[in-house]
Design an enzyme around this catalytic site. Structure first.
Site, PDB file in Angstrom:
ATOM      1  N   THR A   1       0.834  -1.157   0.034  1.00  0.00           N
ATOM      2  CA  THR A   1       0.180  -0.113  -0.043  1.00  0.00           C
ATOM      3  C   THR A   1       0.869   1.305   0.004  1.00  0.00           C
ATOM      4  OG1 THR A   1      -1.555   1.228   1.230  1.00  0.00           O
ATOM      5  CG2 THR A   1       0.185   0.162   2.449  1.00  0.00           C
TER       6      THR A   1
ATOM      7  N   THR B   1      -4.707  21.034  -9.888  1.00  0.00           N
ATOM      8  CA  THR B   1      -4.943  22.313 -10.335  1.00  0.00           C
ATOM      9  C   THR B   1      -4.642  23.172  -9.077  1.00  0.00           C
ATOM     10  OG1 THR B   1      -7.204  21.974 -10.163  1.00  0.00           O
ATOM     11  CG2 THR B   1      -6.224  22.009 -12.469  1.00  0.00           C
TER      12      THR B   1
END
Lengths: 408, 408
Positions: A195, A408
């Site tokens: 993980t 963004t």
């Protein structure tokens, strides 16, 4: 599995507490803000090493390079990590870049290339700005110190809020042995095999083959039992390095203190796994689901992971709504046969379903319980002897906010 | 599969457009506000019937009762539905209540009990307030009218915002045949076998056995290909009733117009499935994922559903972020081997990955595209001939808001 008798938590311990380890981190320019984005763990001697890696087929380039390094001699002496860019789905250039990172690390730390591992976390599909990375690696050597565990932890974070580290002490054949770990998680967390990024260090004297077996075992019950959003990353990896500097008799499964060491090792994994779940993107609480009396371990694990992964269960926990119907619906779709007439469900110590029948409970008390920082859900299937626990977090506005505008 | 040549959409059509059908709805007190919460579709004659049902093991009581009704003679004349309470996980009392609903429906409509189906949607684990339900059923008979399709649609909504209905016309052996449908969806939508509640009516003359086969086929490519949140409900069901009043020659797979009828039937299912996805809880847009050139249909379907189900992909669509790394990560964890070097991904007509390599694209144009009401994601695996399309919606703040306080 954790056995509080066999080990002691070291207050303030980090990955540099085990003998021989140093660590550090710095900002090389991959993150837009002035936060650390490059780190390393270094060991004075070549450390016996083991790793587990994502089962996502689009495995990132650095994972392949690290596997090659460990495959060559079963050892690592330096482990490099950058955040802000995953170097995944970057083709041959990405592979070349991961190798260039490894070569630069080998040069900076004065060790052979096959003693260096590399790993990356961040945005998928963008090439690493190698000028920044290579420049950073050159400077990194001077930053790697015995008290650099904290800087290292900072360097591996992306959208994580909290550092995740833990160290325990175990006695092996009369010698004190340390086992420590640091991890990053947050989003795209639904481990399959390994993980996220996990780094474990120990000064135990233990061969790679035993270390690998132990890592595989504990991964199944710790790192592989957490989920934040059901998305398995391309970059998941847990690596462990054992310096041997505790000078204990070599640990093998036949050693009288093996069980104590294994319990400490598992505890380190469990603490990190739970910390990752608790610090999932946008999370306000840790959710722990225990499935008891299943007819197989696979069933217990699958059902626990299905409940913990349910967006509806996660939302209900966020809203402190004791909506156990969502829990039973998740149990029923987990892909393992259950006796539909014998299921008990409790929220903490509040029974809400007994023998598959709703029981009256105090809604206010349940809501109060669900508002806490830890929500424990117990599901008793009354079928067999197998038990499993999974960890996750609630689904919140902030998860959506964070992931609606990650790049963004 | 939809063949625009073989059928025509009937403007303003509803489940009562096919000959012989009436429908209606009213408020009996299950919903807190004055919205319709009880509805029925009634057919002048016993209609040939077929159904598909959730694979969740905790199947709600009304589903078992409806299956029994259809099993007895392959026919239904009245289909009752309530919203606001799912009558699921309610034990023997729930089973008794579902039977009492059926008996009351049979009495109100003057038909045999085995010609009545019942279904419920809403909160799990609470007993139906039978006084309200039975009183409502008595009044319902007078509300069931040829122009009652709209009232029926209102009655099946829970957190849905938009009615979902469609009707098409097909010519079979020179006769005009209608196929119509209405559905409810919203949350706990991840159908396995059937889905949510879907009601289809047709005046075609067609035996139950063929109707059942056709329903199974189209369910696999329509209702079973949508997901809102990955949670499979205990109450999913789609039922179709065929009155036969179009008086066409009996439809069988050998009939020259079978393909035309099947295409119309599939189209009705696809329109309803897409409408459910678009109206998922909190959704602002429909997402359509097409996986092309997979090496098997199972692989294409599994990969399309994994991408559409990814919380990260869904959040990125909400945020209009062209984060294709999340798409490829989902492809890689879908459980089917892919060639990791030959994957193309486009967002609408904007290629973002070609042969597994990132291509430069106009970020502004991509963001503009992702802000639209329909986001189409194309994944080309370049492996074989199989294709599948799945539908879903974006993950938004409103999904969290709605589900954090569903019961409260």
């Amino acid at each position: 599995m954790s056995n509080q008798q066999s080990f002691t938590v070291v207050a303030g311990g980090s990955v540099t507490t085990p003998k021989g380890f140093r660590a550090g981190g710095l900002h090389c320019g991959l993150k837009k803000t002035e936060r650390h984005d490059l780190g390393a763990i270094y060991c004075e001697v070549p450390a016996n090493a083991a790793g587990v890696y994502t089962l996502n087929q689009f495995q990132a380039a650095p994972l392949r390079v690290t596997q090659e390094s460990i495959a060559q001699g079963g050892k690592l002496q330096a482990m490099l990590v950058n955040s802000g860019n995953a170097n995944a789905c970057t083709g041959q250039q990405g592979e070349d870049d991961a190798r260039a990172m490894r070569a630069a690390g080998a040069k900076a730390f004065g060790v052979a290339e096959h003693l260096v591992g590399v790993t990356s976390t961040g945005v998928i599909g963008e090439l690493l700005p190698m000028g920044k990375v290579l420049g950073g690696i050159e400077r990194l050597h001077a930053q790697v110190k015995v008290d650099g565990g904290d800087d290292f932890c900072q360097a591996i974070l992306t959208t994580d809020l909290v550092k995740k580290e833990i160290c325990v002490r175990v006695t092996v054949g009369g010698q004190t042995v340390h086992i420590a770990g640091a991890a990053k998680g947050s989003g795209m967390i639904h481990p399959n095999m390994a993980t996220m990024l996990g780094f474990m260090t120990t000064d135990a004297n233990i061969e790679s083959v035993h270390l690998q077996k132990l890592l595989n075992d504990i991964t199944d019950s710790t790192f592989n039992m957490i989920t934040v959003d059901g998305d398995t990353s391309t970059n998941d990896m847990v690596v462990v390095m054992a310096s041997g500097l505790a000078e204990n008799d070599a640990l093998t499964p036949d050693h009288p203190d093996w069980a104590a060491f294994a319990a400490g090792f598992n505890y380190v994994g469990e603490v990190l796994a739970k910390a990752i779940a608790r610090d999932g993107e946008g999370a306000t609480k840790l959710i722990e689901v225990t499935v008891a009396h299943a007819d197989s371990r696979d069933a217990a694990r699958a059902i626990a992971k299905t409940v913990i992964g349910s967006s509806l269960v996660k939302s209900a926990c966020f809203g402190a709504d004791a909506n156990w119907g969502r829990i039973i619906a998740a149990v029923g779709r987990a892909g393992h046969p259950v006796q539909t007439e014998t299921v008990d469900i409790s929220l903490g110590d509040i029974p809400v379903l007994v023998q598959s029948r709703p029981v009256r409970f105090d809604e206010e008390r349940a809501a109060e319980y669900l508002k806490g920082e830890l929500v424990q859900i117990f599901v008793d299937l009354h079928m067999g002897d197998a038990t499993a626990t999974a960890w996750g977090c609630d689904l919140t506005y902030d998860y959506v906010r964070i992931n609606a505008a990650y790049r963004t």
